[in-house]
Motif scaffolding. Structure first.
Motif, PDB file in Angstrom:
ATOM      1  N   TYR A 118       5.425 -14.881   0.798  1.00  0.00           N
ATOM      2  CA  TYR A 118       4.444 -15.880   1.226  1.00  0.00           C
ATOM      3  C   TYR A 118       3.066 -15.259   1.365  1.00  0.00           C
ATOM      4  N   ARG A 119       2.093 -16.140   1.480  1.00  0.00           N
ATOM      5  CA  ARG A 119       0.717 -15.683   1.606  1.00  0.00           C
ATOM      6  C   ARG A 119       0.293 -15.722   3.068  1.00  0.00           C
ATOM      7  N   ASP A 120      -0.300 -14.627   3.500  1.00  0.00           N
ATOM      8  CA  ASP A 120      -0.872 -14.573   4.855  1.00  0.00           C
ATOM      9  C   ASP A 120      -2.302 -14.071   4.701  1.00  0.00           C
ATOM     10  N   GLY A 121      -3.243 -15.006   4.603  1.00  0.00           N
ATOM     11  CA  GLY A 121      -4.639 -14.620   4.375  1.00  0.00           C
ATOM     12  C   GLY A 121      -4.770 -13.943   3.024  1.00  0.00           C
ATOM     13  N   ASP A 122      -5.338 -12.734   3.020  1.00  0.00           N
ATOM     14  CA  ASP A 122      -5.507 -12.010   1.747  1.00  0.00           C
ATOM     15  C   ASP A 122      -4.227 -11.327   1.304  1.00  0.00           C
ATOM     16  N   PHE A 146      12.602  -9.712   9.841  1.00  0.00           N
ATOM     17  CA  PHE A 146      11.824  -8.551   9.386  1.00  0.00           C
ATOM     18  C   PHE A 146      10.665  -9.069   8.546  1.00  0.00           C
ATOM     19  N   ILE A 147       9.503  -8.495   8.801  1.00  0.00           N
ATOM     20  CA  ILE A 147       8.303  -8.879   8.057  1.00  0.00           C
ATOM     21  C   ILE A 147       7.706  -7.604   7.465  1.00  0.00           C
ATOM     22  N   GLU A 148       7.316  -7.691   6.205  1.00  0.00           N
ATOM     23  CA  GLU A 148       6.719  -6.501   5.595  1.00  0.00           C
ATOM     24  C   GLU A 148       5.655  -6.905   4.589  1.00  0.00           C
ATOM     25  N   LYS A 149       4.705  -6.011   4.377  1.00  0.00           N
ATOM     26  CA  LYS A 149       3.675  -6.258   3.364  1.00  0.00           C
ATOM     27  C   LYS A 149       4.316  -6.105   1.988  1.00  0.00           C
ATOM     28  N   TYR A 150       4.015  -7.058   1.123  1.00  0.00           N
ATOM     29  CA  TYR A 150       4.546  -7.017  -0.240  1.00  0.00           C
ATOM     30  C   TYR A 150       3.443  -6.526  -1.182  1.00  0.00           C
ATOM     31  N   TRP A 151       2.287  -7.139  -1.061  1.00  0.00           N
ATOM     32  CA  TRP A 151       1.099  -6.727  -1.831  1.00  0.00           C
ATOM     33  C   TRP A 151      -0.114  -7.053  -0.978  1.00  0.00           C
ATOM     34  N   GLU A 152      -1.037  -6.119  -0.905  1.00  0.00           N
ATOM     35  CA  GLU A 152      -2.178  -6.344  -0.018  1.00  0.00           C
ATOM     36  C   GLU A 152      -3.359  -7.027  -0.724  1.00  0.00           C
ATOM     37  N   ASP A 153      -3.072  -7.938  -1.621  1.00  0.00           N
ATOM     38  CA  ASP A 153      -4.148  -8.712  -2.235  1.00  0.00           C
ATOM     39  C   ASP A 153      -3.554  -9.917  -2.948  1.00  0.00           C
ATOM     40  N   ALA A 186       5.203   3.018  13.474  1.00  0.00           N
ATOM     41  CA  ALA A 186       4.949   4.094  12.507  1.00  0.00           C
ATOM     42  C   ALA A 186       4.964   3.528  11.086  1.00  0.00           C
ATOM     43  N   ARG A 187       5.905   2.639  10.850  1.00  0.00           N
ATOM     44  CA  ARG A 187       6.012   2.039   9.519  1.00  0.00           C
ATOM     45  C   ARG A 187       4.777   1.206   9.192  1.00  0.00           C
ATOM     46  N   GLU A 188       4.350   0.422  10.165  1.00  0.00           N
ATOM     47  CA  GLU A 188       3.169  -0.421   9.937  1.00  0.00           C
ATOM     48  C   GLU A 188       1.936   0.439   9.666  1.00  0.00           C
ATOM     49  N   GLN A 189       1.862   1.572  10.356  1.00  0.00           N
ATOM     50  CA  GLN A 189       0.695   2.445  10.173  1.00  0.00           C
ATOM     51  C   GLN A 189       0.714   3.155   8.821  1.00  0.00           C
ATOM     52  N   MET A 190       1.894   3.543   8.375  1.00  0.00           N
ATOM     53  CA  MET A 190       1.976   4.322   7.135  1.00  0.00           C
ATOM     54  C   MET A 190       1.982   3.455   5.881  1.00  0.00           C
ATOM     55  N   ARG A 191       2.320   2.184   6.045  1.00  0.00           N
ATOM     56  CA  ARG A 191       2.495   1.312   4.880  1.00  0.00           C
ATOM     57  C   ARG A 191       1.204   1.123   4.106  1.00  0.00           C
ATOM     58  N   ILE A 192       1.312   1.293   2.826  1.00  0.00           N
ATOM     59  CA  ILE A 192       0.215   0.947   1.921  1.00  0.00           C
ATOM     60  C   ILE A 192       0.875   0.457   0.637  1.00  0.00           C
ATOM     61  N   THR A 193       0.286  -0.544   0.007  1.00  0.00           N
ATOM     62  CA  THR A 193       0.859  -1.066  -1.242  1.00  0.00           C
ATOM     63  C   THR A 193      -0.130  -0.786  -2.387  1.00  0.00           C
ATOM     64  N   ILE A 194       0.244  -1.136  -3.582  1.00  0.00           N
ATOM     65  CA  ILE A 194      -0.625  -0.830  -4.734  1.00  0.00           C
ATOM     66  C   ILE A 194      -2.023  -1.443  -4.557  1.00  0.00           C
ATOM     67  N   PRO A 195      -2.118  -2.747  -4.258  1.00  0.00           N
ATOM     68  CA  PRO A 195      -3.475  -3.297  -4.106  1.00  0.00           C
ATOM     69  C   PRO A 195      -4.244  -2.669  -2.935  1.00  0.00           C
TER      70      PRO A 195
END
Lengths: 586, 237
Positions: free
Chosen positions: A45-49, A63-70, A304-313
């Protein structure tokens, strides 16, 4: 980072149920519970950007996780998705025909992509003890190190895949150069028909023994897939001190290098631009930078997971910021973009081409040219990449007919802006050669004048998407004859990687009997920081970095951390030891 | 729940264990049984590698065309277990069961087919001549029982790991045809053979090209490569 931005960054993890229900749903998939591993439905789903994935396990909750940051990039790239053809001869046919994916692996008849890059684990011995790595033999653990004949069997198995046998292989570990027969193994891979042999390595053994680099190149290694987590010693305590020697060894041996940074938010993402700049400084030997946003496999505290998470975008946006827009998000394209070229070439040539049918969210890439005047020119600045895609798609039926190709290819000219293209490259000629010769080999000419930037994001239990793994084309050849996608092999080691390799390992007692002088600790590297750091080469490489982004031709704004201050030997020693690499004196 | 605390709990509860456990505790049970298997393995490994039933590591090697390969299993067991579909509860529960079965060291392969209400387990049985962790049907049925699964029928047979699994995965047959884009299967069928010949020819040409490249490379790096005659001698191996 500003407090407001930081708040936004983490807020997406902490929505209420009502808020979540209001978010626009982009798609459904199957995923796993990070705790009990059951397969459950995932909602994208989309949450803002941001594009997010959420799931509910009946036992362990939401559980909620970033899929793509754009979101915009997601929306653009998903159009390139297509289904590949899988294997005509899958290695394993489960009773469920793959319905229980990802637990039916082997590789099964459900899988949608052929092996693009075959990975083979050479040994589980390693000379380092990286804190985040689970895959090396620790004290008392069995040793996984197949024999040369066993490797030949694995290579033959991979090459027997139909309809498209893989032609690229990556020898990995542990540290593959620790296998005493690594040169013979490389030769065997070449003889089996692999044209592209990569060595996934820390590079340390090659930097310290340049002869080995020459021997490996002669045997058939094309590329070092080199661990490189940053320019400074703080970002890259793994091999910062040896990097100058590795570059030199590769240069002399004529081996190309791909820098492979594992990107961890808050740890080394501040050096993304500096890494590109460093690669441009060594463009004679560095062919690519392939960023790998960290895969957070295993249970870890949410914060820790939220802080370390980064996706391709997320990585792309940071790179854009650090390079002041010289490399921006519009320059990147998802890997399955290339599918239209495969389809076109196959239809015209009547023979199979490599099918890059991975999921669009798994990988992206772009090309940079460094022109004679030092101007950095990303390929999409002078090529209408999207325009070519649409043109080939719209004219596919006509082009594939006899005689249609020449006429239609002339139409491609309009998608290349010859005024803007680098002075040192006739891209239009290269592209026409590529399409007319119907061979990816023509692209070699492009590779040698450019830096490829790529990014592959391997999954973990939190962002797991079965639609991604069933399209994976990076496959591990297993000693039991099975072939496993990267994100089943590494995300569920307890049932795949570790379990199967343990079955085929040599018990420590037997190993010790076979190697009486060996011990776990004797494998470990001792770094002579003083010697390395005081060398002329070290000072030349790190002291003489040119910041290309600071040149007027590129906008005149320096990239952050391009030139790290040369550290004191004492600080280096501490940094090395803190990372787990012992320091030797003298 | 950290993995450390689970392991501790496992050790404490080991002794009494198993059959009496209630169905409500199923999430723990898989780990306990797994831990038991691990414990047994440790016990086996604490003996000399050649001591377990007189099995030596060398016996795990198999010979094919004069080459030796490590194949850790020979005759193992396959159990096909029919169950009432309701006992599998849901597709999701079935996947969890399959995953849990696969975490057991003595289980080589497991499949839980929710649609057909069938569980298939290939496992390393007690008494098999190898060094690897073992179990038996009773333990596996107890494991399923702890999840509320009572089989309606169980069929067990000897499973030749080498012939039925290893030899298959290393030589899988073609089960379908995937022609190149733009070709229909009938048209492709006619030219496939010719294509395969062409492909092999191209591969050989590429090998030749590589050997030519090697010869040129050798000239450029003779100073280094001459120190390693073994690399040169095996060039055409």
């Amino acid at each position: 980072m500003q407090a407001r931005e930081e708040e936004q960054l983490f807020a997406v993890y902490h929505r209420t149920k009502e808020e979540l229900e209001r978010m626009p749903v982009l798609g459904k998939t199957q995923t796993v519970c990070p705790v009990c591993k059951r397969v459950i439905e995932g909602t994208i789903y989309r949450d803002g950007d941001y594009v997010m994935i959420r799931k509910i396990c009946p036992e362990h909750g939401t559980f909620i996780e970033k899929y793509w940051e754009d979101y915009e990039l997601y929306d653009k790239m998903r159009n390139f998705q297509y289904n590949g053809r899988g294997l005509e001869n899958p290695n394993y046919i489960p009773d469920t025909s793959g319905a229980n994916c990802p637990y039916d692996c082997g590789i099964c008849d459900r899988h949608l992509s052929h092996t693009g890059l075959a990975n083979v684990v050479i040994t589980n011995r390693c000379h380092l003890n990286c804190w985040y790595c689970f895959f090396y033999a620790k004290e008392g653990e069995p040793i996984y190190e197949p024999s040369l004949d066993e490797f030949k069997k694995l290579f033959a198995n991979l090459r027997a895949q139909r309809p498209i046998p893989p032609n690229a292989i990556q020898l990995t570990g542990g540290e593959p150069t620790m296998h005493p027969q690594i040169v013979e193994i490389v030769r065997a891979a070449r003889e089996a028909g692999f044209e592209q042999v990569q060595l996934n390595t820390t590079g340390i053994n090659l930097g310290l023994d340049p002869d080995l680099a020459v021997r490996l190149r002669y045997a058939g290694v094309n590329t070092l897939y080199l661990s490189f987590d940053g320019v400074s010693m703080r970002a890259n305590p793994k091999n910062h001190w040896e990097i100058p020697f590795i570059l030199e060894a590769a240069r002399k041996a004529e081996i190309g290098i791909v820098f492979v940074p594992t990107v961890i938010s808050g740890i080394n993402d501040h050096e993304l631009g500096a890494m590109v700049n460093f690669a441009l400084n060594h463009l004679d030997v560095v062919r690519a930078v392939n960023y790998q946003p960290v895969s957070l496999v295993g249970r870890m505290p949410d914060k820790a997971r939220e802080q370390m998470r980064i996706t391709i975008p997320g990585m792309i946006k940071e790179l854009e910021e650090q390079t002041h827009g010289v490399i921006n998000r519009d320059h990147w394209f998802s890997v399955p973009y290339t599918g239209i070229f495969d389809k076109f070439l196959e239809a015209v040539a009547g023979r199979y081409m490599y099918d890059m049918s991975i999921h669009f969210a798994c990988g992206m890439g772009t090309y940079l040219f460094l022109d004679d005047d030092k101007k950095i020119v990303p390929l999409p600045e002078f090529v209408d990449v999207l325009g070519i895609y649409e043109y080939l798609r719209e004219n596919y039926d006509e082009i594939k007919e006899e005689g249609g190709i020449t006429k239609k290819l002339l139409g491609i000219r309009r998608f290349v802006d010859e005024e803007k293209q680098p002075k040192s490259v006739n891209f239009l000629k290269l592209l026409t050669n590529f399409l007319m010769n119907k061979d990816f080999g023509s692209l070699g000419a492009i590779h040698h004048k450019t830096l490829f930037l790529g990014s592959m994001h391997f999954q973990d239990e939190y962002n797991y998407d079965v639609q991604r793994v069933e399209r994976c084309d990076i496959h591990y050849a297993m000693p039991d004859g099975e072939v496993l996608p990267f994100c089943t092999f590494n995300v569920f080691p307890e049932i795949y990687r570790d379990k199967i390799q343990r079955q085929f390992s040599i018990p420590p007692e037997v190993w010790k009997k076979q190697h009486p002088d060996w011990s776990y600790s004797s494998d470990k590297y001792r770094r002579n920081v003083k010697l390395l750091q005081e060398s002329e080469l070290y000072r030349k490489v790190y002291g003489g970095i040119v910041d290309f982004f600071a040149l007027p031709v590129n906008g005149g704004k320096p990239v952050p951390n391009a030139k790290p201050a040369l550290p004191e030997v004492q600080d280096s020693a501490k940094s090395s030891e803190a990372f787990g690499v012992r320091v030797s004196q003298g | 729940m950290s993995s450390v605390s689970s392991a501790d709990e496992v050790e404490k509860k080991q002794s009494g264990l198993a059959e009496e456990q209630s169905a409500e505790e199923t999430s723990e049970i898989g780990i306990r049984i797994n831990a038991r298997a691990v414990k047994e393995t440790k016990k086996e490994k604490s003996q000399s590698p050649s001591a377990e039933g007189d099995v030596a590591y060398e016996e795990e090697l198999i010979e094919e065309l004069g080459k030796k390969y490590h194949v850790p299993y020979r005759i193992v067991k396959e159990a096909e277990i029919a169950v009432a579909r309701e006992q599998l509860k849901s597709f999701s529960d079935a996947t969890k069961l399959q995953y849990d079965l696969m975490t057991l060291d003595p289980v080589l392969k497991a499949s839980v087919n929710y649609g057909k209400a069938r569980i298939t387990i290939i496992y390393n049985p007690k008494g098999a001549r190898n060094l690897r962790p073992k179990t038996d049907l009773q333990e596996l049925l107890a494991f399923l029982g702890q999840r509320g699964i009572q089989p309606s029928s169980v069929q067990e047979r000897d499973y030749d790991y080498y012939k039925e699994f290893y030899s298959y995965t290393f030589n899988p047959p073609r089960i379908r045809t995937r022609p190149p884009y733009g070709y229909d299967p009938k048209k492709w069928e006619k030219i496939k053979e010719e294509y395969e010949k062409e492909r092999l020819k191209r591969e050989e040409e590429k090998r030749q090209k590589f050997r030519q490249w090697q010869a040129a490379y050798l000239e450029r790096h003779r100073d280094v490569l001459s120190k390693y005659p073994q690399d040169l001698a095996r060039r055409h191996a």
